[in-house]
Design a protein around this motif. Structure first.
Motif, PDB file in Angstrom:
ATOM      1  N   LEU A  54      16.941   3.700  12.489  1.00  0.00           N
ATOM      2  CA  LEU A  54      15.554   3.655  12.936  1.00  0.00           C
ATOM      3  C   LEU A  54      14.642   3.364  11.756  1.00  0.00           C
ATOM      4  CD1 LEU A  54      15.433   6.895  15.152  1.00  0.00           C
ATOM      5  CD2 LEU A  54      15.763   4.539  15.948  1.00  0.00           C
ATOM      6  N   ILE A  55      13.459   2.881  12.081  1.00  0.00           N
ATOM      7  CA  ILE A  55      12.429   2.718  11.072  1.00  0.00           C
ATOM      8  C   ILE A  55      11.120   3.235  11.650  1.00  0.00           C
ATOM      9  CG2 ILE A  55      11.868   0.359  11.770  1.00  0.00           C
ATOM     10  CD1 ILE A  55      11.440  -0.208   8.760  1.00  0.00           C
ATOM     11  N   ARG A  56      10.378   3.953  10.833  1.00  0.00           N
ATOM     12  CA  ARG A  56       9.126   4.524  11.332  1.00  0.00           C
ATOM     13  C   ARG A  56       7.980   3.543  11.153  1.00  0.00           C
ATOM     14  NH1 ARG A  56       7.791   9.956   8.730  1.00  0.00           N
ATOM     15  NH2 ARG A  56      10.059  10.229   8.878  1.00  0.00           N
ATOM     16  N   ASP A  57       7.037   3.628  12.067  1.00  0.00           N
ATOM     17  CA  ASP A  57       5.793   2.867  12.005  1.00  0.00           C
ATOM     18  C   ASP A  57       4.637   3.849  12.114  1.00  0.00           C
ATOM     19  OD1 ASP A  57       6.707   0.284  11.724  1.00  0.00           O
ATOM     20  OD2 ASP A  57       6.879  -0.062  13.865  1.00  0.00           O
ATOM     21  N   TYR A  58       3.452   3.346  11.842  1.00  0.00           N
ATOM     22  CA  TYR A  58       2.241   4.137  12.028  1.00  0.00           C
ATOM     23  C   TYR A  58       1.316   3.366  12.949  1.00  0.00           C
ATOM     24  CZ  TYR A  58       3.914   6.729   7.977  1.00  0.00           C
ATOM     25  OH  TYR A  58       4.684   7.480   7.120  1.00  0.00           O
ATOM     26  N   ILE A  59       0.918   3.981  14.037  1.00  0.00           N
ATOM     27  CA  ILE A  59      -0.012   3.328  14.952  1.00  0.00           C
ATOM     28  C   ILE A  59      -1.296   4.135  15.002  1.00  0.00           C
ATOM     29  CG2 ILE A  59       1.793   2.246  16.356  1.00  0.00           C
ATOM     30  CD1 ILE A  59       1.354   4.440  18.441  1.00  0.00           C
ATOM     31  N   VAL A  60      -2.400   3.434  15.112  1.00  0.00           N
ATOM     32  CA  VAL A  60      -3.701   4.086  15.117  1.00  0.00           C
ATOM     33  C   VAL A  60      -3.953   4.723  16.473  1.00  0.00           C
ATOM     34  CG1 VAL A  60      -6.187   3.743  14.856  1.00  0.00           C
ATOM     35  CG2 VAL A  60      -4.583   2.487  13.406  1.00  0.00           C
ATOM     36  N   ASN A  61      -4.362   5.976  16.476  1.00  0.00           N
ATOM     37  CA  ASN A  61      -4.688   6.660  17.726  1.00  0.00           C
ATOM     38  C   ASN A  61      -5.942   6.061  18.339  1.00  0.00           C
ATOM     39  OD1 ASN A  61      -2.591   8.416  17.317  1.00  0.00           O
ATOM     40  ND2 ASN A  61      -3.855  10.026  16.436  1.00  0.00           N
ATOM     41  N   PRO A  62      -5.930   5.750  19.632  1.00  0.00           N
ATOM     42  CA  PRO A  62      -7.132   5.219  20.275  1.00  0.00           C
ATOM     43  C   PRO A  62      -8.312   6.179  20.142  1.00  0.00           C
ATOM     44  CG  PRO A  62      -5.214   4.982  21.710  1.00  0.00           C
ATOM     45  CD  PRO A  62      -4.799   5.863  20.559  1.00  0.00           C
ATOM     46  N   GLY A  63      -9.443   5.655  19.705  1.00  0.00           N
ATOM     47  CA  GLY A  63     -10.649   6.456  19.598  1.00  0.00           C
ATOM     48  C   GLY A  63     -10.708   7.361  18.387  1.00  0.00           C
ATOM     49  N   GLU A  64      -9.699   7.301  17.512  1.00  0.00           N
ATOM     50  CA  GLU A  64      -9.692   8.134  16.306  1.00  0.00           C
ATOM     51  C   GLU A  64      -9.529   7.243  15.091  1.00  0.00           C
ATOM     52  OE1 GLU A  64      -7.419  11.792  16.286  1.00  0.00           O
ATOM     53  OE2 GLU A  64      -7.020  11.562  18.419  1.00  0.00           O
ATOM     54  N   THR A  65     -10.615   6.728  14.582  1.00  0.00           N
ATOM     55  CA  THR A  65     -10.593   5.816  13.457  1.00  0.00           C
ATOM     56  C   THR A  65      -9.936   6.472  12.242  1.00  0.00           C
ATOM     57  OG1 THR A  65     -12.639   4.815  14.227  1.00  0.00           O
ATOM     58  CG2 THR A  65     -12.006   4.380  11.944  1.00  0.00           C
ATOM     59  N   GLY A  66      -8.973   5.761  11.675  1.00  0.00           N
ATOM     60  CA  GLY A  66      -8.312   6.265  10.483  1.00  0.00           C
ATOM     61  C   GLY A  66      -7.179   7.228  10.739  1.00  0.00           C
ATOM     62  N   ARG A  67      -6.992   7.693  11.976  1.00  0.00           N
ATOM     63  CA  ARG A  67      -5.912   8.620  12.303  1.00  0.00           C
ATOM     64  C   ARG A  67      -4.752   7.832  12.903  1.00  0.00           C
ATOM     65  NH1 ARG A  67      -7.372  13.919  13.024  1.00  0.00           N
ATOM     66  NH2 ARG A  67      -5.122  14.244  13.167  1.00  0.00           N
ATOM     67  N   SER A  68      -3.548   8.165  12.497  1.00  0.00           N
ATOM     68  CA  SER A  68      -2.395   7.425  12.997  1.00  0.00           C
ATOM     69  C   SER A  68      -1.288   8.379  13.432  1.00  0.00           C
ATOM     70  CB  SER A  68      -1.862   6.471  11.928  1.00  0.00           C
ATOM     71  OG  SER A  68      -1.502   7.173  10.758  1.00  0.00           O
ATOM     72  N   GLN A  69      -0.398   7.875  14.283  1.00  0.00           N
ATOM     73  CA  GLN A  69       0.757   8.625  14.769  1.00  0.00           C
ATOM     74  C   GLN A  69       2.020   8.023  14.164  1.00  0.00           C
ATOM     75  OE1 GLN A  69       0.488   8.122  19.039  1.00  0.00           O
ATOM     76  NE2 GLN A  69      -0.244  10.220  19.284  1.00  0.00           N
ATOM     77  N   ILE A  70       3.012   8.871  13.951  1.00  0.00           N
ATOM     78  CA  ILE A  70       4.323   8.393  13.499  1.00  0.00           C
ATOM     79  C   ILE A  70       5.155   8.049  14.725  1.00  0.00           C
ATOM     80  CG2 ILE A  70       6.445   8.984  12.288  1.00  0.00           C
ATOM     81  CD1 ILE A  70       4.814  10.939  10.613  1.00  0.00           C
ATOM     82  N   VAL A  71       5.655   6.835  14.764  1.00  0.00           N
ATOM     83  CA  VAL A  71       6.512   6.381  15.860  1.00  0.00           C
ATOM     84  C   VAL A  71       7.756   5.727  15.260  1.00  0.00           C
ATOM     85  CG1 VAL A  71       4.674   6.080  17.571  1.00  0.00           C
ATOM     86  CG2 VAL A  71       5.184   4.233  15.981  1.00  0.00           C
ATOM     87  N   PHE A  72       8.760   5.509  16.083  1.00  0.00           N
ATOM     88  CA  PHE A  72      10.031   4.969  15.599  1.00  0.00           C
ATOM     89  C   PHE A  72      10.468   3.784  16.449  1.00  0.00           C
ATOM     90  CE2 PHE A  72       9.863   9.328  14.217  1.00  0.00           C
ATOM     91  CZ  PHE A  72      10.430   9.324  12.950  1.00  0.00           C
ATOM     92  N   ARG A  73      11.141   2.839  15.799  1.00  0.00           N
ATOM     93  CA  ARG A  73      11.728   1.709  16.513  1.00  0.00           C
ATOM     94  C   ARG A  73      13.145   1.483  15.997  1.00  0.00           C
ATOM     95  NH1 ARG A  73       9.092  -2.839  17.075  1.00  0.00           N
ATOM     96  NH2 ARG A  73       7.023  -1.989  16.645  1.00  0.00           N
ATOM     97  N   PRO A  74      14.016   0.930  16.841  1.00  0.00           N
ATOM     98  CA  PRO A  74      15.401   0.684  16.411  1.00  0.00           C
ATOM     99  C   PRO A  74      15.484  -0.455  15.408  1.00  0.00           C
ATOM    100  CG  PRO A  74      15.036  -0.196  18.609  1.00  0.00           C
ATOM    101  CD  PRO A  74      13.792   0.571  18.257  1.00  0.00           C
ATOM    102  N   THR A  75      16.451  -0.379  14.518  1.00  0.00           N
ATOM    103  CA  THR A  75      16.683  -1.443  13.549  1.00  0.00           C
ATOM    104  C   THR A  75      17.774  -2.380  14.067  1.00  0.00           C
ATOM    105  OG1 THR A  75      18.406  -0.229  12.374  1.00  0.00           O
ATOM    106  CG2 THR A  75      16.122   0.152  11.680  1.00  0.00           C
ATOM    107  N   ALA A  76      18.050  -3.410  13.272  1.00  0.00           N
ATOM    108  CA  ALA A  76      19.135  -4.332  13.626  1.00  0.00           C
ATOM    109  C   ALA A  76      20.477  -3.605  13.681  1.00  0.00           C
ATOM    110  CB  ALA A  76      19.194  -5.469  12.600  1.00  0.00           C
ATOM    111  N   LYS A  77      20.618  -2.544  12.880  1.00  0.00           N
ATOM    112  CA  LYS A  77      21.854  -1.759  12.878  1.00  0.00           C
ATOM    113  C   LYS A  77      22.079  -1.103  14.235  1.00  0.00           C
ATOM    114  CE  LYS A  77      24.199   1.751  10.055  1.00  0.00           C
ATOM    115  NZ  LYS A  77      24.050   2.641   8.880  1.00  0.00           N
TER     116      LYS A  77
END
Length: 225
Positions: A54-77
């Protein structure tokens, strides 16, 4: 390393959720799908990240400028564990649409600061679902940064990547050298998020066909010219 049945269960479910939504998966979403606590889910995803699944990403929370959530996506592995490798390249018309979209977005960032340009591009990244689209957006992000780092840095990086021996080496070298310059110029928060983008970029390159890597390399060459 052979994965345990429990780790495979978490990984398979995350892959299923990712394929259904085409967006990175938050650990609470996975916890709900599996009927476990959010902390159990988060700890498991961190383990799978360390193993390269897996690899983590950061996505911006709607309506919260500058705040982000940690999310994960699968890798090629992960994809290679559960699915056969890709052999089909992106259709030419789809690539032209991706390319036009990235160039249009870059045009809107000419007058903003480096920090703001990086922030806006990071907010745009989760919308790029296909691996080749994400890689094109990543190159776009670093093209924006390059043009705001000064003539001397821009000239040096251009000369460095021009004679790279392969398509993948050219785009990888470009992204890596610009990242180093970004980390010296912007705040650590943006720098950390940008570094996570590079990590995902490196994983995404492995999902691409040779033809797609060539398209990215040609796109970079045209942009630098």
């Amino acid at each position: 390393m052979i994965l345990s049945a429990r780790r495979k269960q978490f990984l398979q479910k995350l892959l299923d959720l990712y394929k259904k939504t085409n967006v990175p998966v938050h650990y609470e979403t996975l916890a709900h799908a599996l009927g476990v606590s959010k902390w159990t889910s988060y700890d498991m995803l961190k383990e799978l990240e360390k193993l390269g699944y897996l690899i983590r990403d950061y996505i911006v929370n709607p309506g919260e400028t500058g705040r982000s959530q940690i999310v994960f996506r699968p890798t090629a592995k992960t994809s290679s564990l559960f699915e056969p490798p890709r052999t089909d390249a992106i259709a030419p018309e789809e690539w032209q649409q991706i390319k036009a979209k990235v160039l249009s977005f870059l045009g809107n960032l000419k007058t903003v600061s480096l920090s703001e340009a990086v922030r806006k591009m990071l907010e745009e990244m989760p919308k790029a679902q296909a691996s080749v689209s994400f890689c094109a957006h990543t190159i776009g992000l670093f093209l924006v940064a390059l043009r705001k780092l000064g003539d001397r840095t821009e000239t040096w990086i251009k000369s460095l990547v021009q004679n790279a021996p392969s398509h993948e080496m050219k785009t990888t070298m470009f992204v890596g050298t610009v990242l180093g310059s970004i980390l010296q110029k912007v705040g650590q928060d943006v720098g950390d998020e940008t570094a996570s983008i590079v990590k995902r970029y490196m994983q995404s390159l492995h999902d691409l066909t040779d033809q797609e890597r060539g398209l990215l390399s040609d796109f970079l060459t045209e942009a630098l010219a």
